[in-house]
Every structure is written in structure tokens, then in C-alpha cells.
Design a protein around this motif. Structure first.
Motif, PDB file in Angstrom:
ATOM      1  N   LYS A   1     -11.510   4.500   5.271  1.00 19.81           N
ATOM      2  CA  LYS A   1     -12.705   3.999   4.585  1.00 19.81           C
ATOM      3  C   LYS A   1     -13.227   5.018   3.571  1.00 19.81           C
ATOM      4  CE  LYS A   1     -14.544   0.686   7.921  1.00 19.81           C
ATOM      5  NZ  LYS A   1     -15.697   0.334   8.789  1.00 19.81           N
ATOM      6  N   TRP A   2     -13.179   6.290   3.949  1.00 20.89           N
ATOM      7  CA  TRP A   2     -13.650   7.322   3.018  1.00 20.89           C
ATOM      8  C   TRP A   2     -12.824   7.294   1.733  1.00 20.89           C
ATOM      9  CZ3 TRP A   2     -11.175  11.325   0.611  1.00 20.89           C
ATOM     10  CH2 TRP A   2     -11.990  12.223  -0.095  1.00 20.89           C
ATOM     11  N   LYS A   3     -11.507   7.169   1.881  1.00 18.80           N
ATOM     12  CA  LYS A   3     -10.632   7.164   0.710  1.00 18.80           C
ATOM     13  C   LYS A   3     -10.894   5.945  -0.163  1.00 18.80           C
ATOM     14  CE  LYS A   3      -7.149   8.504  -1.876  1.00 18.80           C
ATOM     15  NZ  LYS A   3      -7.276   9.692  -2.745  1.00 18.80           N
ATOM     16  N   VAL A   4     -11.171   4.817   0.448  1.00 18.19           N
ATOM     17  CA  VAL A   4     -11.384   3.576  -0.307  1.00 18.19           C
ATOM     18  C   VAL A   4     -12.731   3.577  -1.011  1.00 18.19           C
ATOM     19  CG1 VAL A   4     -11.701   1.074  -0.102  1.00 18.19           C
ATOM     20  CG2 VAL A   4      -9.844   2.209   1.143  1.00 18.19           C
ATOM     21  N   PHE A   5     -13.776   4.061  -0.334  1.00 22.30           N
ATOM     22  CA  PHE A   5     -15.131   3.866  -0.847  1.00 22.30           C
ATOM     23  C   PHE A   5     -15.830   5.123  -1.365  1.00 22.30           C
ATOM     24  CE2 PHE A   5     -14.510   0.420   2.293  1.00 22.30           C
ATOM     25  CZ  PHE A   5     -14.663  -0.665   1.435  1.00 22.30           C
ATOM     26  N   GLU A   6     -15.361   6.315  -0.987  1.00 21.55           N
ATOM     27  CA  GLU A   6     -16.100   7.519  -1.361  1.00 21.55           C
ATOM     28  C   GLU A   6     -15.294   8.523  -2.173  1.00 21.55           C
ATOM     29  OE1 GLU A   6     -18.426   9.287   1.821  1.00 21.55           O
ATOM     30  OE2 GLU A   6     -18.192   7.455   3.009  1.00 21.55           O
ATOM     31  N   SER A   7     -13.992   8.446  -2.128  1.00 25.56           N
ATOM     32  CA  SER A   7     -13.157   9.417  -2.830  1.00 25.56           C
ATOM     33  C   SER A   7     -13.291   9.269  -4.345  1.00 25.56           C
ATOM     34  CB  SER A   7     -11.690   9.236  -2.426  1.00 25.56           C
ATOM     35  OG  SER A   7     -10.844  10.040  -3.217  1.00 25.56           O
ATOM     36  N   SER A   8     -13.129  10.395  -5.068  1.00 24.05           N
ATOM     37  CA  SER A   8     -13.143  10.344  -6.530  1.00 24.05           C
ATOM     38  C   SER A   8     -11.902   9.640  -7.067  1.00 24.05           C
ATOM     39  CB  SER A   8     -13.233  11.762  -7.108  1.00 24.05           C
ATOM     40  OG  SER A   8     -12.118  12.534  -6.689  1.00 24.05           O
ATOM     41  N   GLN A   9     -10.858   9.551  -6.230  1.00 23.44           N
ATOM     42  CA  GLN A   9      -9.654   8.786  -6.561  1.00 23.44           C
ATOM     43  C   GLN A   9      -9.432   7.772  -5.440  1.00 23.44           C
ATOM     44  OE1 GLN A   9      -6.459  11.642  -7.210  1.00 23.44           O
ATOM     45  NE2 GLN A   9      -6.878  11.614  -9.399  1.00 23.44           N
ATOM     46  N   PRO A  10     -10.131   6.649  -5.502  1.00 27.21           N
ATOM     47  CA  PRO A  10     -10.104   5.683  -4.397  1.00 27.21           C
ATOM     48  C   PRO A  10      -8.700   5.174  -4.095  1.00 27.21           C
ATOM     49  CG  PRO A  10     -11.844   5.164  -5.957  1.00 27.21           C
ATOM     50  CD  PRO A  10     -10.995   6.214  -6.599  1.00 27.21           C
ATOM     51  N   GLY A  11      -8.432   4.999  -2.805  1.00 26.33           N
ATOM     52  CA  GLY A  11      -7.149   4.452  -2.381  1.00 26.33           C
ATOM     53  C   GLY A  11      -7.233   2.946  -2.193  1.00 26.33           C
ATOM     54  N   TRP A  12      -6.092   2.293  -2.382  1.00 30.83           N
ATOM     55  CA  TRP A  12      -6.047   0.841  -2.190  1.00 30.83           C
ATOM     56  C   TRP A  12      -4.589   0.446  -1.972  1.00 30.83           C
ATOM     57  CZ3 TRP A  12      -9.923  -2.360  -1.207  1.00 30.83           C
ATOM     58  CH2 TRP A  12      -9.695  -3.738  -1.257  1.00 30.83           C
ATOM     59  N   LEU A  13      -4.302  -0.175  -0.834  1.00 27.54           N
ATOM     60  CA  LEU A  13      -2.927  -0.546  -0.519  1.00 27.54           C
ATOM     61  C   LEU A  13      -2.480  -1.758  -1.330  1.00 27.54           C
ATOM     62  CD1 LEU A  13      -2.868  -0.155   3.379  1.00 27.54           C
ATOM     63  CD2 LEU A  13      -2.119   1.490   1.643  1.00 27.54           C
ATOM     64  N   LYS A  14      -1.223  -1.747  -1.712  1.00 31.20           N
ATOM     65  CA  LYS A  14      -0.670  -2.846  -2.510  1.00 31.20           C
ATOM     66  C   LYS A  14      -0.756  -4.169  -1.765  1.00 31.20           C
ATOM     67  CE  LYS A  14       3.478  -4.119  -5.133  1.00 31.20           C
ATOM     68  NZ  LYS A  14       4.860  -3.703  -5.515  1.00 31.20           N
ATOM     69  N   SER A  15      -0.576  -4.130  -0.440  1.00 28.95           N
ATOM     70  CA  SER A  15      -0.594  -5.358   0.358  1.00 28.95           C
ATOM     71  C   SER A  15      -1.968  -6.012   0.392  1.00 28.95           C
ATOM     72  CB  SER A  15      -0.136  -5.065   1.790  1.00 28.95           C
ATOM     73  OG  SER A  15      -1.038  -4.174   2.434  1.00 28.95           O
ATOM     74  N   TRP A  16      -3.004  -5.282  -0.021  1.00 32.21           N
ATOM     75  CA  TRP A  16      -4.347  -5.846  -0.047  1.00 32.21           C
ATOM     76  C   TRP A  16      -4.598  -6.698  -1.288  1.00 32.21           C
ATOM     77  CZ3 TRP A  16      -7.229  -0.644   1.367  1.00 32.21           C
ATOM     78  CH2 TRP A  16      -6.947  -0.324   2.707  1.00 32.21           C
ATOM     79  N   GLY A  17      -3.651  -6.702  -2.217  1.00 39.02           N
ATOM     80  CA  GLY A  17      -3.836  -7.460  -3.447  1.00 39.02           C
ATOM     81  C   GLY A  17      -4.698  -6.705  -4.442  1.00 39.02           C
ATOM     82  N   ASN A  18      -5.110  -7.378  -5.490  1.00 37.57           N
ATOM     83  CA  ASN A  18      -5.981  -6.753  -6.485  1.00 37.57           C
ATOM     84  C   ASN A  18      -7.322  -6.392  -5.857  1.00 37.57           C
ATOM     85  OD1 ASN A  18      -4.057  -7.072  -8.523  1.00 37.57           O
ATOM     86  ND2 ASN A  18      -4.818  -9.120  -9.044  1.00 37.57           N
ATOM     87  N   ARG A  19      -7.820  -5.236  -6.238  1.00 39.46           N
ATOM     88  CA  ARG A  19      -9.085  -4.783  -5.660  1.00 39.46           C
ATOM     89  C   ARG A  19     -10.248  -5.578  -6.251  1.00 39.46           C
ATOM     90  NH1 ARG A  19     -11.050   1.163  -3.997  1.00 39.46           N
ATOM     91  NH2 ARG A  19     -13.254   0.689  -3.646  1.00 39.46           N
ATOM     92  N   PRO A  20     -11.052  -6.219  -5.392  1.00 39.20           N
ATOM     93  CA  PRO A  20     -12.215  -6.963  -5.895  1.00 39.20           C
ATOM     94  C   PRO A  20     -13.258  -6.018  -6.489  1.00 39.20           C
ATOM     95  CG  PRO A  20     -11.647  -7.614  -3.649  1.00 39.20           C
ATOM     96  CD  PRO A  20     -10.889  -6.362  -3.940  1.00 39.20           C
ATOM     97  N   SER A  21     -14.061  -6.526  -7.372  1.00 36.95           N
ATOM     98  CA  SER A  21     -15.128  -5.716  -7.966  1.00 36.95           C
ATOM     99  C   SER A  21     -16.292  -5.547  -6.998  1.00 36.95           C
ATOM    100  CB  SER A  21     -15.617  -6.366  -9.263  1.00 36.95           C
ATOM    101  OG  SER A  21     -16.057  -7.702  -9.017  1.00 36.95           O
TER     102      SER A  21
END
Length: 310
Positions: free
Chosen positions: A127-147
Motif C-alpha cells: 500500500k505504501w508503494k502504491v499510495f505514498e511512494s514518489s514512484q508509485p507501484g502498480w501491477l500490470k494485472s491490475w489494469g490501467n490505474r484509475p484516477s
């Protein structure tokens, strides 16, 4: 030293006998020449204690909604935990002073607060990587990241519920419980920074207790405290004239055996649901997801650069 037993439960009793013997007589144990990490001093006189009964293990499975593989059940029944904590050094950024921080060598399953913390640990960093990191993480299997952050959170939490297949073993090492088999893999997990650490519990115990079992035969450089890669070490010896052609041929043969063993390890690997994608997030190539003994030859993963979306 006695031969390492093939039978897993016999192996666990061998681990108990061997480690307690070496911990009980440090002055003798240090004579093997590999006294490279003095933090083990805190384990002097340590013993394995408080093994769990089958009924206790069954109750833990119900309590935490997990299923222990058979080899880990054996571990809990025969070893479980050590009566002294391990330690690692930390440097104070302001003073430069080195201090020791203590942590269990293996987790105590009677400590509810510890187990709860360890079960949530991998997902806290996801969660920290997705929401708080300066370089957010997002897995390809999750699809396009919603706004929308709420939509992102829903996707991540849905994945987390499916990815709760990790059993805390020690530190930030976790056994993969799905599929449940007699050789479940163990990962080292800091959220997106995750590697396959050991192919099975037997290998993991040896990895973690290599010196304590008298199995650390590596030679360490004085300036770094780390063993040089075998190929580099041999090349230096050859240039200096310290290695004969016969020894060089023997070294090449050993390298071939080593490469064959890596191939066997790759063949022993089976897919890790959900977490394999995380393992490969920052790494490219099989060697970078841990199909070598951690730190062996000091190979480092090739990072996949994640662009800063800002």
C-alpha cells in the motif's frame, strides 16, 4: 560433523542438536575460521524451546485462517523458537553510533501481537508503494490505474485478500502456503521489493543458520567481510600464479556442477500465485528472482526503471 539427514524430521532434530552444541561452546565454534558476523554472540547458550503440539497447531490454523504445510508443522512441533533473540546492527544517522536491534530468530506463534503484525507486514508496504511512494507501484494485472484513489484502493484491497497466502517464518521471510505441498517456497518480502529466497523450508533453515550449523565454508575478504565471487577469486589466483592448470580445470568442473545445480533449482521452482508478478516487478531474468542462494556470488538484480509519473 554428522552427515545431514535426508529425512526432514531427522534433519530438524539434527538442526537442534548441532546449533545448540555450537551455541553452547562459542570459543570452540569460532575456530572454524568463519567468525564473520559477531552479532551471533547474542545467541551464546541459546536453546530451542516451546515446541507446539498438534492440537495447538490445529488451533492456530483456525485462529489465523491459514493452512500450515506438513514440513512447517514438523518445524513447529520439533523446533518452533529460540530462547534468545538474534540481532542486527543499525547506525545512528546523526551520531554514527552503531547499536544492536533485537528480533526473534524464528517467530513465536504464541505471540499474537507479533503474528498479527507479520501477517499484515507485506501488505503495508504494498500500500505504501502504491499510495505514498514518489514512484508509485502498480501491477500490470491490475489494469490501467484509475484516477480515483478510492478505485485504486478497491483494486489493491481485492488483490490483497487473494494474496493472503503467506505464512510468517522469521524476520521478513514468508512461506507460500498455496499450493500446499511438502516443498513450499519461501520469499523475502518488503512489499514490491520481494525475491524468492529459498526453494523449501529445509533450504531456508540452512540459509539462515549456515554458520550456526557449521556449514559456512566461504572465505571472507578482510576489507568487506564478503566472500568474493568464485570466478573472480580464481582469476586473481591464476594471474598471481597461485593456481595451477590442474586446479583451474578442477575449478571449471566445479563451475559446471554449480551451473547444473542452478538448472535443477529452476526446474524445482513452481509458480507462486499473485506474488510472482511482484517478484518480477523490479527484476528481469531468473537469477534475479532468487533462484540462487541469497548473496551467493553477489549477483544483483537488473532493475526495471520505473519512471516518475510526475
Amino acid at each position: 560433523m554428522k552427515a545431514i539427514p535426508n529425512d526432514f524430521e531427522a534433519f530438524l532434530y539434527w538442526v537442534k542438536e548441532t546449533t545448540e552444541s555450537r551455541w553452547s561452546n562459542f570459543s570452540e565454534s569460532k575456530k572454524d575460521g568463519n567468525w564473520w558476523n559477531h552479532k551471533h554472540q547474542v545467541l551464546e547458550g541459546a536453546k530451542w524451546i516451546d515446541p507446539l503440539s498438534d492440537d495447538e497447531i490445529d488451533a492456530l490454523e483456525i485462529k489465523w485462517n491459514i493452512k500450515f504445510p506438513s514440513d512447517y508443522r514438523s518445524f513447529l512441533r520439533i523446533l518452533h523458537k529460540v530462547d534468545k533473540d538474534d540481532a542486527f546492527e543499525e547506525e545512528n544517522e546523526e551520531t554514527g553510533e552503531m547499536t544492536l536491534s533485537y528480533f526473534p530468530l524464528f517467530h513465536d506463534w504464541r505471540n499474537d501481537a507479533l503474528i498479527q503484525d507479520r501477517l499484515e507486514y507485506p501488505f503495508k508496504f504494498i500500500k505504501w508503494k502504491v499510495f505514498e511512494s514518489s514512484q508509485p507501484g502498480w501491477l500490470k494485472s491490475w489494469g490501467n490505474r484509475p484516477s480515483s484513489e478510492s478505485e485504486c484502493l478497491a483494486i489493491v484491497e481485492n488483490w490483497i485478500e487473494k494474496a493472503r497466502i503467506l505464512i510468517p517464518i522469521n524476520s521478513h521471510r514468508f512461506m507460500v502456503s498455496n499450493p500446499n505441498s511438502t516443498a513450499n517456497h519461501i520469499i523475502s518480502c518488503y512489499g514490491f521489493d520481494t525475491i524468492l529466497y529459498s526453494l523449501n523450508l529445509r533450504e531456508h533453515i540452512i540459509n539462515e543458520l549456515r554458520w550456526d550449523l557449521g556449514l559456512d565454508e566461504r572465505e571472507y575478504a578482510d576489507d568487506t567481510g564478503k566472500p568474493p565471487p568464485l570466478a573472480i577469486s580464481n582469476a586473481i589466483q591464476y594471474i598471481k600464479g597461485d593456481i595451477s592448470e590442474e586446479e583451474e580445470e578442477d575449478s571449471i568442473a566445479k563451475e559446471k556442477l554449480y551451473e547444473n545445480s542452478l538448472l535443477e533449482r529452476r526446474n524445482a521452482y513452481h509458480t507462486i500465485p499473485y506474488w510472482e508478478e511482484v517478484i518480477l516487478y523490479y527484476s528481469s531474468g531468473w537469477s534475479s528472482i532468487g533462484l540462487r542462494f541469497p548473496y551467493e556470488n553477489y549477483n544483483k538484480p537488473n532493475p526495471i526503471v520505473v519512471a516518475d509519473p510526475s
